[in-house]
Scaffold this motif. Structure first.
Motif, PDB file in Angstrom:
ATOM      1  N   SER A 232      52.009  -8.285  20.632  1.00  0.00           N
ATOM      2  CA  SER A 232      50.724  -8.976  20.620  1.00  0.00           C
ATOM      3  C   SER A 232      50.066  -8.901  19.251  1.00  0.00           C
ATOM      4  O   SER A 232      50.124  -7.875  18.580  1.00  0.00           O
ATOM      5  CB  SER A 232      49.797  -8.357  21.665  1.00  0.00           C
ATOM      6  N   ASN A 233      49.461  -9.992  18.854  1.00  0.00           N
ATOM      7  CA  ASN A 233      48.537  -9.964  17.728  1.00  0.00           C
ATOM      8  C   ASN A 233      47.233  -9.343  18.197  1.00  0.00           C
ATOM      9  O   ASN A 233      47.089  -9.004  19.377  1.00  0.00           O
ATOM     10  CB  ASN A 233      48.263 -11.393  17.255  1.00  0.00           C
ATOM     11  N   ALA A 280      41.358 -13.283   7.488  1.00  0.00           N
ATOM     12  CA  ALA A 280      40.817 -11.946   7.780  1.00  0.00           C
ATOM     13  C   ALA A 280      41.778 -11.286   8.758  1.00  0.00           C
ATOM     14  O   ALA A 280      42.010 -11.799   9.846  1.00  0.00           O
ATOM     15  CB  ALA A 280      39.421 -12.064   8.394  1.00  0.00           C
ATOM     16  N   LYS A 281      42.341 -10.165   8.333  1.00  0.00           N
ATOM     17  CA  LYS A 281      43.365  -9.512   9.161  1.00  0.00           C
ATOM     18  C   LYS A 281      43.068  -8.035   9.325  1.00  0.00           C
ATOM     19  O   LYS A 281      42.431  -7.442   8.448  1.00  0.00           O
ATOM     20  CB  LYS A 281      44.721  -9.586   8.450  1.00  0.00           C
ATOM     21  N   VAL A 282      43.597  -7.445  10.391  1.00  0.00           N
ATOM     22  CA  VAL A 282      43.477  -5.987  10.513  1.00  0.00           C
ATOM     23  C   VAL A 282      44.469  -5.334   9.555  1.00  0.00           C
ATOM     24  O   VAL A 282      45.546  -5.872   9.293  1.00  0.00           O
ATOM     25  CB  VAL A 282      43.747  -5.463  11.952  1.00  0.00           C
ATOM     26  N   CYS A 299      40.221  -4.290  17.306  1.00  0.00           N
ATOM     27  CA  CYS A 299      38.990  -4.951  16.859  1.00  0.00           C
ATOM     28  C   CYS A 299      38.981  -5.098  15.342  1.00  0.00           C
ATOM     29  O   CYS A 299      38.985  -4.103  14.615  1.00  0.00           O
ATOM     30  CB  CYS A 299      37.790  -4.123  17.332  1.00  0.00           C
ATOM     31  N   LEU A 300      38.969  -6.316  14.880  1.00  0.00           N
ATOM     32  CA  LEU A 300      38.916  -6.593  13.439  1.00  0.00           C
ATOM     33  C   LEU A 300      37.658  -5.994  12.807  1.00  0.00           C
ATOM     34  O   LEU A 300      37.686  -5.423  11.723  1.00  0.00           O
ATOM     35  CB  LEU A 300      38.947  -8.112  13.233  1.00  0.00           C
ATOM     36  N   PHE A 301      36.542  -6.140  13.504  1.00  0.00           N
ATOM     37  CA  PHE A 301      35.254  -5.664  12.990  1.00  0.00           C
ATOM     38  C   PHE A 301      35.311  -4.161  12.711  1.00  0.00           C
ATOM     39  O   PHE A 301      34.976  -3.687  11.624  1.00  0.00           O
ATOM     40  CB  PHE A 301      34.161  -6.011  14.009  1.00  0.00           C
ATOM     41  N   VAL A 302      35.766  -3.399  13.696  1.00  0.00           N
ATOM     42  CA  VAL A 302      35.843  -1.948  13.519  1.00  0.00           C
ATOM     43  C   VAL A 302      36.864  -1.620  12.431  1.00  0.00           C
ATOM     44  O   VAL A 302      36.624  -0.773  11.564  1.00  0.00           O
ATOM     45  CB  VAL A 302      36.212  -1.263  14.864  1.00  0.00           C
TER      46      VAL A 302
END
Ligand code: SF4
Ligand code: SF4
Length: 362
Positions: A232-233, A280-282, A299-302
């Protein structure tokens, strides 16, 4: 792709964890619906999800968009104004995500007195007005919430009931600012993890006894990957197939981090939908994590704001993901046996049909 449309930043509630949301300007849509249409028309299979603030505070704009732009429609709402949606528009929604935290006292404590009852009245009404789509209860889980009790409450409501239940941890408790103000976090995480284990036991038992795969979104989404052995992405899709159109027309990878530079990756005026993925990537520590292919990075944000987390914030959050994935992996043999016996079908885990704004990993 999926686009959250922030119809307004105004909200008619002031919930404990959100306090009305982002205050940055502009708070109202500044682009024309024609500009939006021009951008969205470059995507062959757009999904528009109305978002806010509270999107139903701008019903006229919502109707205008639904009348003007061919797309599949979803809304994420606090439910208080669902009674104002006309049947014609209700029927056009594929899914309605209603924010509710569980039982009456839990919901009203965070959202305000009487909110639970108004939501219940309104979801009954929309079913009467022939909304036949997917009705999703979207919980915010704060520290100390009894996850088992509250998910079970929402899942077993009847007439009106929800088709699916999803939740997100209120990760404010993981931010640095909260480090010294929120005592007892580790005890609460133990209790949360133990509630997850109990829910999984119930979920599998329910399959065995009734042949039904109950709509617990985090379980269904992860189990689908485990059964099909697929990687999974990032499961919420932020920066992959999920974007947020801000009121001034700029585009954010994530609807929550709209005020952060890493998240703002384009605009409806200057960019094409096809140019957005990958901006924008993790990154680490997720990309080296042993369960990255199952978790997707949560979560990308975190991930991109780790400097704001409390000490050990990341491992603390990840301990909940690890527990969830471990318990679901352990349930795979039982579920596979039920599939082989024809009690349930593998396709029962094909959810969501498309990115509907459920992040899957809480
Ligand atoms: S478990 Fe944590 S470190 Fe691993 S991929 Fe998920 S969020 Fe990233
Ligand atoms: S999971 Fe994180 S990155 Fe994804 S939508 Fe939610 S806040 Fe944004």
């Amino acid at each position: 792709m999926q686009y959250h449309i922030i119809l307004t930043k105004e909200c008619n509630l002031k919930c404990e964890y959100c306090q009305g949301g982002s205050d940055s300007l502009p708070r109202e849509i500044r682009y024309s619906i024609d500009d939006l249409k021009k951008f969205i028309s470059l995507d062959e299979t757009p999904i528009l999800e109305f978002y806010g603030g509270e999107p139903l505070l701008r019903i006229e704009t919502l109707e205008h968009i639904m009348d003007s732009i061919p797309a599949r429609f979803v809304i994420q709402t606090n439910g208080l104004l669902l009674n104002e949606l006309k049947s014609h528009y209700l029927k056009k929604f594929h899914s309605i995500l209603v924010s509710i935290d569980g039982k009456r006292d839990v919901t009203d404590q965070a959202r305000g007195n009487g909110v639970y009852d108004r939501i219940m009245d309104n979801i009954k009404l929309i079913r009467q007005k022939e909304f036949a789509g997917d009705l999703v209860a979207r919980m915010t889980v704060v520290q100390g919430t009894d996850i088992y009790e509250n998910v079970m409450h929402l899942l077993t409501l009847k007439e009106p009931g929800f088709d699916h239940v999803h939740w997100q941890l209120d990760f404010e408790m993981f931010w640095e600012a909260w480090e010294h103000t929120v005592p007892g976090l580790s005890k609460c995480l133990d209790s949360y993890n133990s509630g997850i284990s109990s829910l999984i036991i119930w979920w599998v038992l329910e399959m065995q006894q009734t042949g039904k795969v109950s709509g617990i979104v985090p379980f269904t989404g992860v189990m689908n990957s485990l059964l099909n052995d697929t990687d999974s992405n990032l499961r919420c899709g932020s920066g992959i197939d999920f974007y947020t159109i801000m009121p001034d027309g700029r585009i954010s990878a994530c609807p929550v981090s709209i005020d952060f530079d890493f998240s703002v990756i384009g605009s409806i005026y200057d960019d094409l939908p096809s140019s957005l993925p990958g901006k924008a990537k993790v990154g680490e520590p997720c990309t080296s994590c042993d369960i990255f292919k199952t978790c997707g990075g949560r979560c990308l944000f975190v991930n991109r704001s780790q400097q704001l987390l409390r000490e050990n914030g990341y491992p603390i959050i990840c301990s909940t993901v690890r527990h969830l994935v471990k318990e679901l992996k352990e349930a795979v043999p039982q579920i596979q046996t039920l599939i082989n016996a024809g009690v349930i079908k593998k396709s029962d885990f094909d959810y969501p049909e498309f990115n509907n704004g459920c992040e899957i990993i809480p």
